[in-house]
Design a protein around this motif. Structure first.
Motif, PDB file in Angstrom:
ATOM      1  N   MET A  83      -8.752  -0.190  16.757  1.00  0.00           N
ATOM      2  CA  MET A  83      -7.825   0.393  15.799  1.00  0.00           C
ATOM      3  C   MET A  83      -6.771   1.203  16.558  1.00  0.00           C
ATOM      4  O   MET A  83      -7.106   2.029  17.411  1.00  0.00           O
ATOM      5  N   THR A  84      -5.512   1.000  16.197  1.00  0.00           N
ATOM      6  CA  THR A  84      -4.449   1.735  16.855  1.00  0.00           C
ATOM      7  C   THR A  84      -4.357   3.154  16.307  1.00  0.00           C
ATOM      8  O   THR A  84      -4.736   3.416  15.160  1.00  0.00           O
ATOM      9  N   PRO A  85      -3.877   4.104  17.113  1.00  0.00           N
ATOM     10  CA  PRO A  85      -3.705   5.476  16.623  1.00  0.00           C
ATOM     11  C   PRO A  85      -2.816   5.540  15.387  1.00  0.00           C
ATOM     12  O   PRO A  85      -3.050   6.360  14.484  1.00  0.00           O
ATOM     13  N   ALA A  86      -1.805   4.682  15.311  1.00  0.00           N
ATOM     14  CA  ALA A  86      -0.910   4.697  14.153  1.00  0.00           C
ATOM     15  C   ALA A  86      -1.656   4.280  12.879  1.00  0.00           C
ATOM     16  O   ALA A  86      -1.468   4.864  11.802  1.00  0.00           O
ATOM     17  N   ALA A  87      -2.503   3.250  13.015  1.00  0.00           N
ATOM     18  CA  ALA A  87      -3.276   2.796  11.850  1.00  0.00           C
ATOM     19  C   ALA A  87      -4.240   3.890  11.393  1.00  0.00           C
ATOM     20  O   ALA A  87      -4.389   4.143  10.192  1.00  0.00           O
ATOM     21  N   ARG A  88      -4.889   4.505  12.353  1.00  0.00           N
ATOM     22  CA  ARG A  88      -5.815   5.594  12.003  1.00  0.00           C
ATOM     23  C   ARG A  88      -5.078   6.719  11.290  1.00  0.00           C
ATOM     24  O   ARG A  88      -5.555   7.267  10.293  1.00  0.00           O
ATOM     25  N   GLU A  89      -3.887   7.063  11.772  1.00  0.00           N
ATOM     26  CA  GLU A  89      -3.124   8.153  11.161  1.00  0.00           C
ATOM     27  C   GLU A  89      -2.719   7.801   9.736  1.00  0.00           C
ATOM     28  O   GLU A  89      -2.787   8.643   8.845  1.00  0.00           O
ATOM     29  N   ARG A  90      -2.305   6.537   9.524  1.00  0.00           N
ATOM     30  CA  ARG A  90      -1.907   6.131   8.167  1.00  0.00           C
ATOM     31  C   ARG A  90      -3.097   6.138   7.214  1.00  0.00           C
ATOM     32  O   ARG A  90      -2.972   6.512   6.048  1.00  0.00           O
ATOM     33  N   LEU A  91      -4.246   5.727   7.721  1.00  0.00           N
ATOM     34  CA  LEU A  91      -5.457   5.742   6.872  1.00  0.00           C
ATOM     35  C   LEU A  91      -5.813   7.170   6.460  1.00  0.00           C
ATOM     36  O   LEU A  91      -6.112   7.442   5.302  1.00  0.00           O
ATOM     37  N   LEU A  92      -5.777   8.083   7.425  1.00  0.00           N
ATOM     38  CA  LEU A  92      -6.151   9.467   7.136  1.00  0.00           C
ATOM     39  C   LEU A  92      -5.085  10.194   6.328  1.00  0.00           C
ATOM     40  O   LEU A  92      -5.372  11.186   5.663  1.00  0.00           O
ATOM     41  N   ALA A  93      -3.849   9.696   6.397  1.00  0.00           N
ATOM     42  CA  ALA A  93      -2.749  10.345   5.679  1.00  0.00           C
ATOM     43  C   ALA A  93      -2.645   9.910   4.218  1.00  0.00           C
ATOM     44  O   ALA A  93      -1.734  10.332   3.522  1.00  0.00           O
ATOM     45  N   GLY A  94      -3.570   9.093   3.773  1.00  0.00           N
ATOM     46  CA  GLY A  94      -3.544   8.698   2.368  1.00  0.00           C
ATOM     47  C   GLY A  94      -3.937   7.268   2.112  1.00  0.00           C
ATOM     48  O   GLY A  94      -4.139   6.869   0.952  1.00  0.00           O
ATOM     49  N   GLY A  95      -4.062   6.480   3.164  1.00  0.00           N
ATOM     50  CA  GLY A  95      -4.431   5.082   2.980  1.00  0.00           C
ATOM     51  C   GLY A  95      -5.804   4.905   2.351  1.00  0.00           C
ATOM     52  O   GLY A  95      -5.985   4.099   1.431  1.00  0.00           O
ATOM     53  N   THR A  96      -6.805   5.636   2.862  1.00  0.00           N
ATOM     54  CA  THR A  96      -8.150   5.512   2.284  1.00  0.00           C
ATOM     55  C   THR A  96      -8.196   6.057   0.866  1.00  0.00           C
ATOM     56  O   THR A  96      -8.926   5.528   0.012  1.00  0.00           O
ATOM     57  N   ASP A  97      -7.414   7.121   0.567  1.00  0.00           N
ATOM     58  CA  ASP A  97      -7.385   7.662  -0.793  1.00  0.00           C
ATOM     59  C   ASP A  97      -6.871   6.609  -1.773  1.00  0.00           C
ATOM     60  O   ASP A  97      -7.422   6.449  -2.864  1.00  0.00           O
ATOM     61  N   ARG A  98      -5.815   5.894  -1.382  1.00  0.00           N
ATOM     62  CA  ARG A  98      -5.256   4.874  -2.278  1.00  0.00           C
ATOM     63  C   ARG A  98      -6.229   3.719  -2.471  1.00  0.00           C
ATOM     64  O   ARG A  98      -6.326   3.141  -3.557  1.00  0.00           O
ATOM     65  N   LEU A  99      -6.981   3.383  -1.400  1.00  0.00           N
ATOM     66  CA  LEU A  99      -7.978   2.308  -1.523  1.00  0.00           C
ATOM     67  C   LEU A  99      -9.080   2.711  -2.506  1.00  0.00           C
ATOM     68  O   LEU A  99      -9.495   1.907  -3.356  1.00  0.00           O
ATOM     69  N   VAL A 100      -9.564   3.947  -2.396  1.00  0.00           N
ATOM     70  CA  VAL A 100     -10.586   4.444  -3.330  1.00  0.00           C
ATOM     71  C   VAL A 100     -10.052   4.420  -4.760  1.00  0.00           C
ATOM     72  O   VAL A 100     -10.742   4.003  -5.698  1.00  0.00           O
ATOM     73  N   ASP A 101      -8.792   4.854  -4.948  1.00  0.00           N
ATOM     74  CA  ASP A 101      -8.204   4.869  -6.286  1.00  0.00           C
ATOM     75  C   ASP A 101      -8.100   3.464  -6.857  1.00  0.00           C
ATOM     76  O   ASP A 101      -8.361   3.242  -8.054  1.00  0.00           O
ATOM     77  N   LEU A 102      -7.707   2.517  -6.031  1.00  0.00           N
ATOM     78  CA  LEU A 102      -7.599   1.130  -6.489  1.00  0.00           C
ATOM     79  C   LEU A 102      -8.950   0.614  -6.970  1.00  0.00           C
ATOM     80  O   LEU A 102      -9.052  -0.052  -8.016  1.00  0.00           O
ATOM     81  N   MET A 103      -9.998   0.891  -6.207  1.00  0.00           N
ATOM     82  CA  MET A 103     -11.330   0.405  -6.561  1.00  0.00           C
ATOM     83  C   MET A 103     -11.816   1.038  -7.864  1.00  0.00           C
ATOM     84  O   MET A 103     -12.284   0.339  -8.779  1.00  0.00           O
ATOM     85  N   LEU A 104     -11.703   2.359  -7.975  1.00  0.00           N
ATOM     86  CA  LEU A 104     -12.198   3.033  -9.166  1.00  0.00           C
ATOM     87  C   LEU A 104     -11.400   2.640 -10.409  1.00  0.00           C
ATOM     88  O   LEU A 104     -11.969   2.379 -11.482  1.00  0.00           O
ATOM     89  N   ASP A 105     -10.089   2.609 -10.286  1.00  0.00           N
ATOM     90  CA  ASP A 105      -9.269   2.271 -11.440  1.00  0.00           C
ATOM     91  C   ASP A 105      -9.490   0.830 -11.882  1.00  0.00           C
ATOM     92  O   ASP A 105      -9.460   0.518 -13.082  1.00  0.00           O
ATOM     93  N   ASP A 106      -9.721  -0.059 -10.915  1.00  0.00           N
ATOM     94  CA  ASP A 106     -10.014  -1.442 -11.275  1.00  0.00           C
ATOM     95  C   ASP A 106     -11.319  -1.533 -12.061  1.00  0.00           C
ATOM     96  O   ASP A 106     -11.415  -2.258 -13.067  1.00  0.00           O
ATOM     97  N   LEU A 107     -12.329  -0.773 -11.607  1.00  0.00           N
ATOM     98  CA  LEU A 107     -13.612  -0.779 -12.317  1.00  0.00           C
ATOM     99  C   LEU A 107     -13.471  -0.189 -13.718  1.00  0.00           C
ATOM    100  O   LEU A 107     -14.057  -0.699 -14.680  1.00  0.00           O
ATOM    101  N   LEU A 108     -12.700   0.877 -13.836  1.00  0.00           N
ATOM    102  CA  LEU A 108     -12.550   1.543 -15.130  1.00  0.00           C
ATOM    103  C   LEU A 108     -11.750   0.713 -16.128  1.00  0.00           C
ATOM    104  O   LEU A 108     -12.008   0.751 -17.335  1.00  0.00           O
ATOM    105  N   ASP A 109     -10.768  -0.035 -15.646  1.00  0.00           N
ATOM    106  CA  ASP A 109      -9.851  -0.741 -16.545  1.00  0.00           C
ATOM    107  C   ASP A 109     -10.255  -2.181 -16.814  1.00  0.00           C
ATOM    108  O   ASP A 109      -9.682  -2.824 -17.698  1.00  0.00           O
ATOM    109  N   ARG A 110     -11.228  -2.681 -16.083  1.00  0.00           N
ATOM    110  CA  ARG A 110     -11.652  -4.062 -16.301  1.00  0.00           C
ATOM    111  C   ARG A 110     -12.654  -4.115 -17.448  1.00  0.00           C
ATOM    112  O   ARG A 110     -13.528  -3.251 -17.557  1.00  0.00           O
TER     113      ARG A 110
END
Length: 312
Positions: free
Chosen positions: A1-28
């Protein structure tokens, strides 16, 4: 994993992934998330495996034994913020259904309780009454002959005999009365429990029961639990699970329950079924999952997965 990818993940990438998963479960729609036939087979298999594994019963037995060995000292600690709502619930006016209470009390044990209780009360009350006046005067007449000691003792004997005979008759009459009237007592008890004029009194009684429990030492409460023989309760629970898991139609029963629940959902999503209530619990789940997702980024396992999947 590149430092840039890690920084983007920690800067909000993982939060958006969690939101996508939860919202998909709630709205399906619920019907898309659950396959009753498949889930029924998995539940039945899990139940049967647990019932057949002796370690499951041993696990619960060990947990119960551990709890029994660590009974805290003092009284139950319940914060005032919880105690007052509990007292409020217990003391609320409640008038049970008269027909239902009547059926609950329609048992030989209830009749035995009332028969023994009121029979003892009747006998105790009657013993405080004096024997018939004529018999007392006759016995007392002998006692007045002070110069004739033998006649005086005879009078005392007659009085004692009259008293004992009177008590025997009272006890016999009390038993006859209770045998004839115990059903009426059961009905009167049911009437009393269902009397709308007494709802406040019974509410105060239930709240009093809570106060008594909270004011009782833990070791005394634990002693009452011990009387139930927790070891045998664990064994009974295990036998119950084995009995349920051993049913041939277990899969069909699970599937019928799940299918009924799916039909009741009417094609709605979890968010629609909860009617907005999901916000309170889901936001907590969302926060926990976001935190764990960010922590996962720094693990070796996640780095290997990222390199294999994302960077090839």
């Amino acid at each position: 994993m590149t430092p840039a990818a890690r920084e983007r993940l920690l800067a909000g990438g993982t939060d958006r992934l969690v939101d996508l998963m939860l919202d998909d479960l709630l709205d399906r729609p619920i019907t898309e998330l659950v396959d009753p036939a498949w889930l029924a087979r998995q539940l039945a298999a899990t139940a049967r495996q647990a019932a057949a594994d002796p370690q499951v019963e041993a696990f619960f037995r060990a947990r119960v034994s551990d709890a029994r060995s660590r009974v805290p000292t003092g009284r139950p600690t319940v914060p005032a913020e919880l105690r007052e709502p509990l007292r409020d619930v217990l003391s609320r006016p409640y008038v049970p259904d008269r027909e239902l209470v009547g059926r609950l009390l329609d048992h030989n044990t209830a009749r035995l309780l009332l028969r023994n209780l009121f029979q003892d009360l009747l006998v105790a009350f009657a013993r405080k009454l004096k024997p018939p006046a004529a018999a007392q005067r006759m016995a007392g007449g002998f006692g007045g002959l002070g110069g004739f000691r033998g006649l005086q003792k005879l009078g005392e004997g007659i009085q004692n005999f009259v008293g004992e005979e009177f008590e025997a008759q009272v006890e016999a009459r009390a038993r006859e009365f209770m045998d004839a009237g115990v059903q009426r007592l059961v009905e009167k008890m049911a009437d009393h429990l269902c009397n709308p004029a007494l709802v406040a009194d019974y509410g105060a009684w239930r709240a009093h029961g809570l106060d008594v429990l909270l004011a009782t030492e833990m070791h005394q409460l634990a002693a009452e639990v011990e009387k139930l023989d927790p070891d045998s309760l664990v064994a009974t629970g295990a036998a119950l699970v084995r009995g349920i898991a051993g049913q041939e139609a277990l899969v069909e029963q699970f599937e019928a329950m799940l299918t009924s629940a799916m039909a009741a959902s009417g094609g709605r999503s979890a968010r629609e079924l909860l009617g907005g209530l999901e916000a309170h619990g889901i936001e907590l789940v969302r926060s926990v999952m976001r935190e764990r997702a960010r922590a996962l980024v720094d693990t070796e396992g996640f780095t290997r997965w990222w390199d294999e999947v994302v960077e090839g």
